[in-house]
Design a protein around this motif. Structure first.
Motif, PDB file in Angstrom:
ATOM      1  N   GLY A 270       0.791  -1.219   0.000  1.00  0.00           N
ATOM      2  CA  GLY A 270       0.000   0.000   0.000  1.00  0.00           C
ATOM      3  C   GLY A 270       0.822   1.267   0.000  1.00  0.00           C
ATOM      4  O   GLY A 270       0.343   2.329  -0.396  1.00  0.00           O
ATOM      5  N   TRP A 274      -0.278   5.416  -1.354  1.00  0.00           N
ATOM      6  CA  TRP A 274      -0.714   6.515  -0.495  1.00  0.00           C
ATOM      7  C   TRP A 274       0.228   6.676   0.686  1.00  0.00           C
ATOM      8  O   TRP A 274       0.972   5.766   1.038  1.00  0.00           O
ATOM      9  N   ILE A 282      -4.319  12.205   4.038  1.00  0.00           N
ATOM     10  CA  ILE A 282      -3.578  11.304   3.154  1.00  0.00           C
ATOM     11  C   ILE A 282      -3.309  11.963   1.806  1.00  0.00           C
ATOM     12  O   ILE A 282      -3.997  12.886   1.394  1.00  0.00           O
ATOM     13  N   ILE A 284      -2.809  10.607  -2.128  1.00  0.00           N
ATOM     14  CA  ILE A 284      -2.861   9.507  -3.093  1.00  0.00           C
ATOM     15  C   ILE A 284      -1.785   9.757  -4.138  1.00  0.00           C
ATOM     16  O   ILE A 284      -1.649  10.868  -4.661  1.00  0.00           O
ATOM     17  N   GLU A 325      -4.222  -0.423   9.019  1.00  0.00           N
ATOM     18  CA  GLU A 325      -4.652   0.784   8.325  1.00  0.00           C
ATOM     19  C   GLU A 325      -6.007   1.270   8.828  1.00  0.00           C
ATOM     20  O   GLU A 325      -6.278   2.473   8.869  1.00  0.00           O
ATOM     21  N   GLU A 333     -11.013   8.360   4.334  1.00  0.00           N
ATOM     22  CA  GLU A 333      -9.683   8.128   3.764  1.00  0.00           C
ATOM     23  C   GLU A 333      -9.575   6.711   3.215  1.00  0.00           C
ATOM     24  O   GLU A 333      -9.033   6.482   2.120  1.00  0.00           O
ATOM     25  N   LYS A 334     -10.085   5.763   3.963  1.00  0.00           N
ATOM     26  CA  LYS A 334     -10.019   4.360   3.537  1.00  0.00           C
ATOM     27  C   LYS A 334     -10.831   4.141   2.262  1.00  0.00           C
ATOM     28  O   LYS A 334     -10.364   3.484   1.322  1.00  0.00           O
ATOM     29  N   LYS A 336     -11.547   6.375   0.036  1.00  0.00           N
ATOM     30  CA  LYS A 336     -10.863   7.076  -1.059  1.00  0.00           C
ATOM     31  C   LYS A 336      -9.748   6.225  -1.658  1.00  0.00           C
ATOM     32  O   LYS A 336      -9.599   6.141  -2.889  1.00  0.00           O
ATOM     33  N   ILE A 337      -8.964   5.587  -0.798  1.00  0.00           N
ATOM     34  CA  ILE A 337      -7.880   4.728  -1.287  1.00  0.00           C
ATOM     35  C   ILE A 337      -8.449   3.556  -2.066  1.00  0.00           C
ATOM     36  O   ILE A 337      -7.999   3.252  -3.185  1.00  0.00           O
ATOM     37  N   ASN A 340      -9.805   4.568  -5.510  1.00  0.00           N
ATOM     38  CA  ASN A 340      -8.755   4.825  -6.505  1.00  0.00           C
ATOM     39  C   ASN A 340      -8.145   3.526  -7.019  1.00  0.00           C
ATOM     40  O   ASN A 340      -7.838   3.405  -8.214  1.00  0.00           O
TER      41      ASN A 340
END
Length: 429
Positions: A270, A274, A282, A284, A325, A333-334, A336-337, A340
């Motif tokens: 990971g 990020w 965070i 990206i 995480e 945030e999680k 969003k990751i 993506n």
């Protein structure tokens, strides 16, 4: 009297040899020998610190050395001269500050009286000055303000040939007791610098590291890149994985190609995508996705053919509420990751050249609960252009993934509905 004359002759002889050696391109030699001859205040400080370090010997668990700011201060003129002698072009305060911010996400406060910043490679949010050389439990470096370079903390014997440049002081090492009693009365053995068989090699490596890092990062000297990746890989990987520096395409590609998803260390993969900054949320890494797009090609026989499999493994790992995480990331945030990651992989579903069957957007739909889906909508799908279209198109993939991979109900006698059958029961809204 004879003893003093002998020492003086040895010292002068060694300095002359050092001055002659200085004419070569060997980075072990430094014009600091000129300071030795001048008898300056700087030379006195170096000599006094050298005596102290030689008296203690090479630090060990039983024989700890009490480091201080002075240990690094006396080395700064030496290190600075080594850099200049080996082609380093000093950069302005403004340029240096901008680079430190870009690479390490640290801000140099020129109004501060502190001479250094400490960059901690283990805990990047810990900004405490740490005057201990790197070891198994400690890893970091100093940003030298005004002089505008970076360095590890080096003890004097590890950067100068003290037996030549400070011959008289070096001779005192021969009469220093080899043992001493600690506070508990236990006898402790010292390990003298003069007895370290590979000290010359250590010194050469330290100086090469100093030069290569600074030329590469601040003079944009690409000739140093190969040496650093071969001899300083931890530092080079940390630039990307710890600090999120992805602007160097060659470095990023090198890190990507040596980093695979590993169930034994899933968090490591990971770090390509990020980074969580200190009190700043965070970031990206868009550059990672751009580089992956270059590397992932149809019918590729290299390890790059597993890129989507690696992403799938990490997406599944990240989904778990038990992952580390999940304890440091907010739900937004999680999501969003994960969004993506799925978005990048889903593009290959629509390119027939790849014959992709990972159903990544369908997996994401399966993983995300109602609150996470609300986050997607409220954030306009994080402004990913085709995300909403691909998300809506992946409703069948969600069904397929759930039935066949996570519920385990698929088998020879129990096949899932094909998309035509399923769509009759679940028409698009």
């Amino acid at each position: 009297m004879k003893y003093r004359i002998l020492i003086s002759l040895l010292f002068i002889s060694s300095v002359l040899v050092s001055c002659q050696d200085k004419k070569t391109d060997n980075p072990n030699n430094t014009s600091v020998v000129k300071e030795s001859l001048a008898g300056s205040e700087f030379n006195q400080d170096v000599n006094a610190m050298l005596k102290k370090q030689l008296e203690y010997g090479k630090p060990s668990f039983d024989n700890p050395y009490k480091y201080s700011e002075k240990d690094i201060e006396v080395t700064i003129p030496i290190l600075n001269q080594l850099l200049l002698d080996n082609g380093y072009k000093a950069v302005s305060n403004e340029e240096f500050s901008a680079k430190i911010k870009q690479i390490f996400n640290r801000i140099i406060d020129q109004k501060s009286t502190s001479k250094f910043l400490y960059v901690n490679f283990i805990d990047k949010c810990d900004k405490t000055l740490n005057y201990v050389p790197n070891n198994a439990e400690n890893n970091g470096m100093f940003v030298v303000k005004n002089q505008n370079f970076i360095t590890d903390l080096y003890l004097l014997p590890t950067i100068i040939d003290y037996q030549k440049i400070y011959a008289e002081t070096a001779l005192e090492e021969n009469i220093t007791p080899k043992n001493y009693k600690d506070a508990s009365g236990n006898e402790v053995k010292k390990y003298f610098w003069k007895d370290i068989s590979n000290l010359k090699e250590q010194r050469k490596k330290n100086i090469q590291t100093l030069i290569a890092r600074n030329l590469y990062l601040f003079n944009d000297n690409k000739a140093q890149y190969k040496w650093l990746t071969l001899n300083d890989s931890y530092f080079m990987e940390s630039l990307v994985k710890t600090f999120g520096y992805t602007q160097d395409a060659d470095l990023l590609k090198w890190v990507i190609e040596r980093t695979k998803f590993d169930k034994k260390d899933p968090s490591d993969y990971g770090k390509l995508f990020w980074v969580k900054d200190c009190n700043e949320g965070i970031r990206i890494h868009a550059n990672t996705f751009k580089e992956l797009q270059k590397l992932y090609a149809p019918n590729d026989s290299s390890q790059n053919r597993f890129i989507l499999d690696n992403i799938k493994g990490y997406l599944e790992y990240l989904e778990s509420s038990e992952s580390p995480e999940s304890k440091i990331l907010t739900e937004t945030e999680k999501v969003k990751i994960m969004a993506n990651l799925a978005y990048f992989a889903e593009q290959y579903k629509y390119n027939q050249s790849y014959k992709d069957g990972t159903k990544m957007m369908g997996r994401l739909r399966f993983f995300l609960g109602d609150s996470s889906r609300d986050i997607l909508q409220k954030n306009n799908y994080f402004n990913l252009p085709k995300f909403k279209e691909w998300w809506d198109n992946a409703d069948y993939d969600e069904y397929f993934v759930e039935e066949c991979e996570y519920n385990g109900t698929c088998g020879p006698d129990n096949q899932p509905m094909n998309i035509t059958e399923w769509r009759k029961k679940h028409p698009k809204k």
